[in-house]
Design a protein around this motif. Structure first.
Motif, PDB file in Angstrom:
ATOM      1  N   PHE A  92       0.785  -0.962   0.072  1.00 17.54           N
ATOM      2  CA  PHE A  92       0.148  -0.456  -0.445  1.00 17.54           C
ATOM      3  C   PHE A  92       1.251   1.330  -0.159  1.00 17.54           C
ATOM      4  CE2 PHE A  92      -2.201   3.355   1.816  1.00 17.54           C
ATOM      5  CZ  PHE A  92      -3.237   2.955   1.341  1.00 17.54           C
ATOM      6  N   VAL A  93       0.584   1.855  -1.226  1.00 20.32           N
ATOM      7  CA  VAL A  93       1.800   3.373  -1.446  1.00 20.32           C
ATOM      8  C   VAL A  93       1.522   4.197  -0.307  1.00 20.32           C
ATOM      9  CG1 VAL A  93       2.512   4.799  -3.253  1.00 20.32           C
ATOM     10  CG2 VAL A  93       2.246   2.440  -3.488  1.00 20.32           C
ATOM     11  N   ALA A  94       1.907   4.891   1.047  1.00 23.34           N
ATOM     12  CA  ALA A  94       1.683   6.717   1.253  1.00 23.34           C
ATOM     13  C   ALA A  94       2.436   7.443   1.232  1.00 23.34           C
ATOM     14  CB  ALA A  94       2.517   5.751   2.662  1.00 23.34           C
ATOM     15  N   ALA A  95       3.354   7.695  -0.033  1.00 21.79           N
ATOM     16  CA  ALA A  95       3.482   8.530  -0.466  1.00 21.79           C
ATOM     17  C   ALA A  95       4.928   8.217  -1.668  1.00 21.79           C
ATOM     18  CB  ALA A  95       4.223   9.397   0.869  1.00 21.79           C
ATOM     19  N   GLY A  96       5.514   9.519  -2.683  1.00 23.97           N
ATOM     20  CA  GLY A  96       6.707   9.247  -3.652  1.00 23.97           C
ATOM     21  C   GLY A  96       5.409   8.188  -4.739  1.00 23.97           C
ATOM     22  N   SER A  97       6.435   8.196  -5.877  1.00 23.68           N
ATOM     23  CA  SER A  97       5.448   7.582  -6.951  1.00 23.68           C
ATOM     24  C   SER A  97       6.589   6.611  -7.037  1.00 23.68           C
ATOM     25  CB  SER A  97       6.016   8.849  -7.949  1.00 23.68           C
ATOM     26  OG  SER A  97       6.936   8.835  -8.039  1.00 23.68           O
ATOM     27  N   LEU A 109       2.692   3.665  -9.296  1.00 20.16           N
ATOM     28  CA  LEU A 109       1.872   3.840  -8.442  1.00 20.16           C
ATOM     29  C   LEU A 109       2.267   4.945  -8.096  1.00 20.16           C
ATOM     30  CD1 LEU A 109       4.134   0.695  -7.130  1.00 20.16           C
ATOM     31  CD2 LEU A 109       1.612   0.475  -8.106  1.00 20.16           C
ATOM     32  N   GLU A 110       1.288   5.626  -6.850  1.00 21.37           N
ATOM     33  CA  GLU A 110       0.935   6.834  -6.289  1.00 21.37           C
ATOM     34  C   GLU A 110       0.013   6.636  -5.196  1.00 21.37           C
ATOM     35  OE1 GLU A 110      -3.650   8.439  -7.900  1.00 21.37           O
ATOM     36  OE2 GLU A 110      -2.026   9.227  -9.375  1.00 21.37           O
ATOM     37  N   PRO A 111       0.456   7.111  -4.575  1.00 20.13           N
ATOM     38  CA  PRO A 111      -0.022   6.886  -3.812  1.00 20.13           C
ATOM     39  C   PRO A 111      -1.883   6.788  -3.161  1.00 20.13           C
ATOM     40  CG  PRO A 111       0.453   9.401  -2.618  1.00 20.13           C
ATOM     41  CD  PRO A 111       0.860   8.516  -4.567  1.00 20.13           C
ATOM     42  N   GLY A 112      -2.480   6.039  -2.030  1.00 18.58           N
ATOM     43  CA  GLY A 112      -3.579   5.597  -2.133  1.00 18.58           C
ATOM     44  C   GLY A 112      -3.363   4.397  -2.991  1.00 18.58           C
ATOM     45  N   ALA A 153      -2.754 -11.533  -9.376  1.00 14.93           N
ATOM     46  CA  ALA A 153      -2.176 -10.446  -8.842  1.00 14.93           C
ATOM     47  C   ALA A 153      -3.118  -9.796  -8.808  1.00 14.93           C
ATOM     48  CB  ALA A 153      -0.569 -10.350  -9.190  1.00 14.93           C
ATOM     49  N   PHE A 154      -3.436  -8.184  -8.342  1.00 13.16           N
ATOM     50  CA  PHE A 154      -3.957  -7.046  -9.663  1.00 13.16           C
ATOM     51  C   PHE A 154      -3.772  -6.184  -8.036  1.00 13.16           C
ATOM     52  CE2 PHE A 154      -6.576  -8.750  -5.375  1.00 13.16           C
ATOM     53  CZ  PHE A 154      -6.529  -7.777  -4.886  1.00 13.16           C
ATOM     54  N   VAL A 155      -3.802  -4.853  -9.178  1.00 12.50           N
ATOM     55  CA  VAL A 155      -2.819  -3.602  -8.116  1.00 12.50           C
ATOM     56  C   VAL A 155      -4.534  -2.653  -8.678  1.00 12.50           C
ATOM     57  CG1 VAL A 155      -1.846  -1.602  -8.666  1.00 12.50           C
ATOM     58  CG2 VAL A 155      -0.821  -3.638  -8.851  1.00 12.50           C
ATOM     59  N   LEU A 156      -5.232  -1.606  -7.566  1.00 10.97           N
ATOM     60  CA  LEU A 156      -5.820  -0.901  -7.925  1.00 10.97           C
ATOM     61  C   LEU A 156      -5.442  -0.022  -6.783  1.00 10.97           C
ATOM     62  CD1 LEU A 156      -8.020  -1.448  -4.968  1.00 10.97           C
ATOM     63  CD2 LEU A 156      -8.719  -3.340  -6.635  1.00 10.97           C
ATOM     64  N   HIS A 157      -6.514   1.121  -7.355  1.00 11.12           N
ATOM     65  CA  HIS A 157      -6.472   2.183  -5.927  1.00 11.12           C
ATOM     66  C   HIS A 157      -7.532   2.225  -5.164  1.00 11.12           C
ATOM     67  CE1 HIS A 157      -5.843   6.697  -4.937  1.00 11.12           C
ATOM     68  NE2 HIS A 157      -5.059   6.825  -5.454  1.00 11.12           N
ATOM     69  N   GLU A 158      -7.673   3.350  -4.003  1.00  6.83           N
ATOM     70  CA  GLU A 158      -8.788   2.375  -2.482  1.00  6.83           C
ATOM     71  C   GLU A 158      -9.429   3.505  -3.082  1.00  6.83           C
ATOM     72  OE1 GLU A 158      -9.407   5.194   0.194  1.00  6.83           O
ATOM     73  OE2 GLU A 158      -7.561   6.623   0.434  1.00  6.83           O
ATOM     74  N   ARG A 159      -9.110   4.654  -4.224  1.00  8.15           N
ATOM     75  CA  ARG A 159     -10.544   5.457  -4.518  1.00  8.15           C
ATOM     76  C   ARG A 159     -11.594   4.675  -5.176  1.00  8.15           C
ATOM     77  NH1 ARG A 159      -6.402   8.342  -7.662  1.00  8.15           N
ATOM     78  NH2 ARG A 159      -5.845   6.937  -9.641  1.00  8.15           N
ATOM     79  N   ASP A 160     -11.634   3.672  -6.068  1.00 12.40           N
ATOM     80  CA  ASP A 160     -12.240   2.744  -6.675  1.00 12.40           C
ATOM     81  C   ASP A 160     -12.855   1.808  -5.900  1.00 12.40           C
ATOM     82  OD1 ASP A 160     -11.654   3.704  -9.059  1.00 12.40           O
ATOM     83  OD2 ASP A 160      -9.598   3.055  -9.009  1.00 12.40           O
TER      84      ASP A 160
END
Length: 272
Positions: A92-97, A109-112, A153-160
């Motif tokens: 889980f990404v907290a900060a940075g890219s 990757l970006e935060p979230g 495997a999967f990658v998603l953003h918390e806003r989704d």
């Protein structure tokens, strides 16, 4: 949205060493103030990276998982991040890219952002921005079950990911990165959110072990017999059957990243 991460550095020399850190037979609390430069580790296979190890399997305590906070300097990262072929991971990404490459497929990757990586997956991760990439990393050996294949495997953003409110309240909800009805998963990582004044109105007492990293806000948290004040960057580590409850305080939401082991029979005969 902001996400807490260990502060690093070192407190002022006139600061009192007395603090809120606790380690008991049922739970541990690692306040953000304890997560300083001198307690980081360097990881084999990683370049320009340091890590705070927040949880590790301990016999007689919590035994299912390890949890790190990993800080990767610009240009750093790893082509061989995971040394254990049986270990699955959540990031889980907290900060940075950064850039996460999973079996040859790249994800920026970006935060979230959240990623699930099954055991045996070939993955790489590198910081791509001008600031450090800060990532929460949870590791657990996969526990296969008869008749069930491993999840992909999967990658998603918390806003989704929808915030599902608990029955009868608009102040306590959970964002679930994996379908809770999918028995292929043997653990879940969720974001739990309490609006100010929200609470767990009973002392949860259950078999799941927990790692809880506070991302935002303040709360009074019941751990076994003790009420503990917690805030951004604090980590709570609970063994099975440790009673817990929560009362959110302050003027902003109280949010934490939650690990729990699920969906498997209890193994028997461990000590024969």
């Amino acid at each position: 949205m902001s996400y807490a991460f260990p502060p690093g550095g070192l407190p002022e020399m006139d600061a009192s060493p007395e603090g809120r850190a606790r380690f008991t037979e049922a739970y541990a609390v690692l306040p953000a103030n304890t997560m300083r430069d001198i307690v980081t580790s360097l990881l084999p296979g990683w370049e320009a990276t340091r890590a705070w190890v927040l949880a590790r399997p301990l016999s007689g305590f919590a035994e299912t998982f390890a949890q790190y906070a990993v800080e990767v300097q610009p240009g750093g990262g790893s082509d061989t991040p995971e040394p254990d072929p049986q270990a699955q991971a959540s990031l889980f990404v907290a900060a940075g890219s950064g850039r996460l490459t999973v079996e040859g497929r790249a994800h920026d990757l970006e935060p979230g952002h959240y990623a699930y990586l099954p055991a045996g997956t070939h993955w790489q991760i590198h910081a791509t921005g001008e600031a450090p990439l800060q990532v929460h990393w949870i590791r657990k050996r996969y526990d296969p079950a008869p008749g069930l294949s491993a999840p992909g495997a999967f990658v998603l953003h918390e806003r989704d990911v929808p915030l599902n409110m608990m029955p009868g309240t608009e102040k306590w909800g959970t964002q679930r990165f994996a379908d809770p009805n999918d028995l292929r998963f043997d653990y879940h990582v969720n974001i739990v959110t309490f609006q100010p004044g929200g609470r767990i109105p009973f002392a949860e007492t259950h078999v799941m072990e927990h790692g809880l990293y506070v991302l935002q806000g303040q709360a009074n948290y019941l751990l076994n017999r003790d009420w503990v004040e917690v805030g951004p960057g604090d980590f709570m580590w609970l063994r099975a059957f440790c009673p817990q409850a929560c009362i959110a305080e302050g003027s902003e939401p109280f949010r934490y990243l939650l690990y729990k082991d699920v969906n498997r029979h209890v193994p028997l005969g461990l000590y024969e």
